[in-house]
Design a protein around this motif. Structure first.
Motif, PDB file in Angstrom:
ATOM      1  N   SER A 207       0.837  -1.196   0.000  1.00 34.40           N
ATOM      2  CA  SER A 207       0.000   0.000   0.000  1.00 34.40           C
ATOM      3  C   SER A 207       0.873   1.248   0.000  1.00 34.40           C
ATOM      4  O   SER A 207       2.099   1.176   0.235  1.00 34.40           O
ATOM      5  CB  SER A 207      -0.927  -0.018   1.218  1.00 34.40           C
ATOM      6  OG  SER A 207      -1.895  -1.048   1.098  1.00 34.40           O
ATOM      7  N   ASN A 209       1.857   3.530   1.991  1.00 36.37           N
ATOM      8  CA  ASN A 209       1.923   3.863   3.409  1.00 36.37           C
ATOM      9  C   ASN A 209       2.702   5.151   3.646  1.00 36.37           C
ATOM     10  O   ASN A 209       3.720   5.403   2.990  1.00 36.37           O
ATOM     11  CB  ASN A 209       2.583   2.718   4.183  1.00 36.37           C
ATOM     12  CG  ASN A 209       1.833   1.413   4.023  1.00 36.37           C
ATOM     13  OD1 ASN A 209       0.629   1.342   4.270  1.00 36.37           O
ATOM     14  ND2 ASN A 209       2.527   0.371   3.589  1.00 36.37           N
ATOM     15  N   ASP A 230      -3.492   2.747   3.996  1.00 40.97           N
ATOM     16  CA  ASP A 230      -2.320   3.376   4.617  1.00 40.97           C
ATOM     17  C   ASP A 230      -2.217   2.859   6.038  1.00 40.97           C
ATOM     18  O   ASP A 230      -3.125   3.071   6.859  1.00 40.97           O
ATOM     19  CB  ASP A 230      -2.450   4.897   4.599  1.00 40.97           C
ATOM     20  CG  ASP A 230      -1.198   5.624   5.075  1.00 40.97           C
ATOM     21  OD1 ASP A 230      -0.314   4.973   5.668  1.00 40.97           O
ATOM     22  OD2 ASP A 230      -1.105   6.847   4.866  1.00 40.97           O
ATOM     23  N   ALA A 231      -1.111   2.185   6.349  1.00 42.71           N
ATOM     24  CA  ALA A 231      -0.912   1.629   7.688  1.00 42.71           C
ATOM     25  C   ALA A 231      -0.879   2.692   8.772  1.00 42.71           C
ATOM     26  O   ALA A 231      -0.991   2.376   9.959  1.00 42.71           O
ATOM     27  CB  ALA A 231       0.385   0.812   7.717  1.00 42.71           C
ATOM     28  N   GLU A 232      -0.749   3.964   8.381  1.00 43.26           N
ATOM     29  CA  GLU A 232      -0.691   5.035   9.372  1.00 43.26           C
ATOM     30  C   GLU A 232      -1.969   5.084  10.205  1.00 43.26           C
ATOM     31  O   GLU A 232      -1.950   5.568  11.344  1.00 43.26           O
ATOM     32  CB  GLU A 232      -0.463   6.379   8.687  1.00 43.26           C
ATOM     33  CG  GLU A 232       0.064   7.471   9.592  1.00 43.26           C
ATOM     34  CD  GLU A 232       1.456   7.182  10.155  1.00 43.26           C
ATOM     35  OE1 GLU A 232       1.821   7.814  11.167  1.00 43.26           O
ATOM     36  OE2 GLU A 232       2.174   6.327   9.587  1.00 43.26           O
TER      37      GLU A 232
END
Length: 269
Positions: A207, A209, A230-232
């Motif tokens: 992704s 990210n 987004d891992a955020e």
């Protein structure tokens, strides 16, 4: 009506992809040695077989529009196990597809093909020299090479996706950079399936990210892939639990992370 064969359909990525790839007018033919959970439902066909069984694979490939090859071992094992499941198994998948006249194979490769590359080289391009970090990584190099052979010699369309970390949610601080959201994974697979004659290509599966940028997404985007995950979104809770990532942690020293650690040396397997 189109039919897509998915090998390794009972595994982690296969289980995540099944509902996301379901479509009206599409049959998912799900192959694995392990039982499916959940069991095959509407628009699905279950086949219990090994990817190393040529006769079973040729039969499974009959009438198929594309193969998504996720099958094999997904972590490090002994050379004998990797050779059988990942190298011989991947050869069998490509050869069965050729014999059955399947036009396209999407191969689940891995960042561990290039696991010994370092952060000073980021973002890694798709054409970077392979530096596998394990026997598992070597098996994915072999799979990409088999894909290239079958594309160039036999005209099979092959896209190899170097998947980084595809889970329902990031599992550790490193995955804040390497996560492939399942919805993005399915979108990338759909982009691969939509290409009529892509020839041979290698793309990265990750992704977009906030903490990413470790690998190039140029070739994936050229297929029409536009990641939304987004891992955020998981960062605050994860950092509250585990603390801020320490970039001098050895897990960040190479793209392959813990797959480069000494506990995976041959004498320790």
């Amino acid at each position: 009506m189109s039919t897509i064969l998915i090998t390794g359909a009972a595994g982690g990525v296969g289980t995540l992809m099944r509902p996301r790839l379901a479509r009206d007018g599409r049959v998912l033919r799900l192959l694995d040695l392990a039982p499916l959970d959940p069991a095959a439902g509407h628009g699905e066909e279950a086949i219990q077989a090994s990817i190393t069984d040529m006769d079973a694979m040729v039969s499974a490939c009959e009438g198929v529009d594309a193969v998504i090859h996720l099958g094999g071992l997904s972590t490090e094992h002994s050379w004998e196990q990797i050779l059988d499941a990942n190298i011989n198994g991947t050869y069998t998948v490509f050869e069965a597809a050729r014999r059955a006249g399947v036009p396209k194979v999407v191969f689940a490769s891995s960042n561990h093909v290039v696991g010994f590359h370092t952060p000073d080289e980021y973002p890694l391009p798709e054409a970077v020299v392979p530096l596998p970090d394990t026997y598992y990584g070597v098996s994915k190099v072999a799979g990409e090479a088999l894909g290239a052979l079958y594309a160039k010699r036999y005209g099979l369309n092959v896209i190899s996706i170097r998947i980084l970390s595809c889970f329902a949610a990031p599992r550790d601080l490193r995955m804040l950079s390497t996560w492939l959201a399942p919805d993005d994974g399915a979108q990338l697979l759909e982009a691969c399936l939509a290409q009529e004659k892509p020839g041979y290509r290698v793309v990265y599966g990750v992704s977009d990210n906030t903490r990413g940028g470790w690998v190039s997404l140029d070739s994936a985007r050229a297929l029409g892939y536009e990641p939304l995950g987004d891992a955020e979104a998981y960062a605050a809770a994860m950092i509250a639990e585990k603390g801020e990532p320490e970039l001098d942690d050895p897990v960040f020293a190479y793209l392959g992370g813990a797959f480069t650690f000494a506990n995976l040396d041959a004498d320790n397997l």
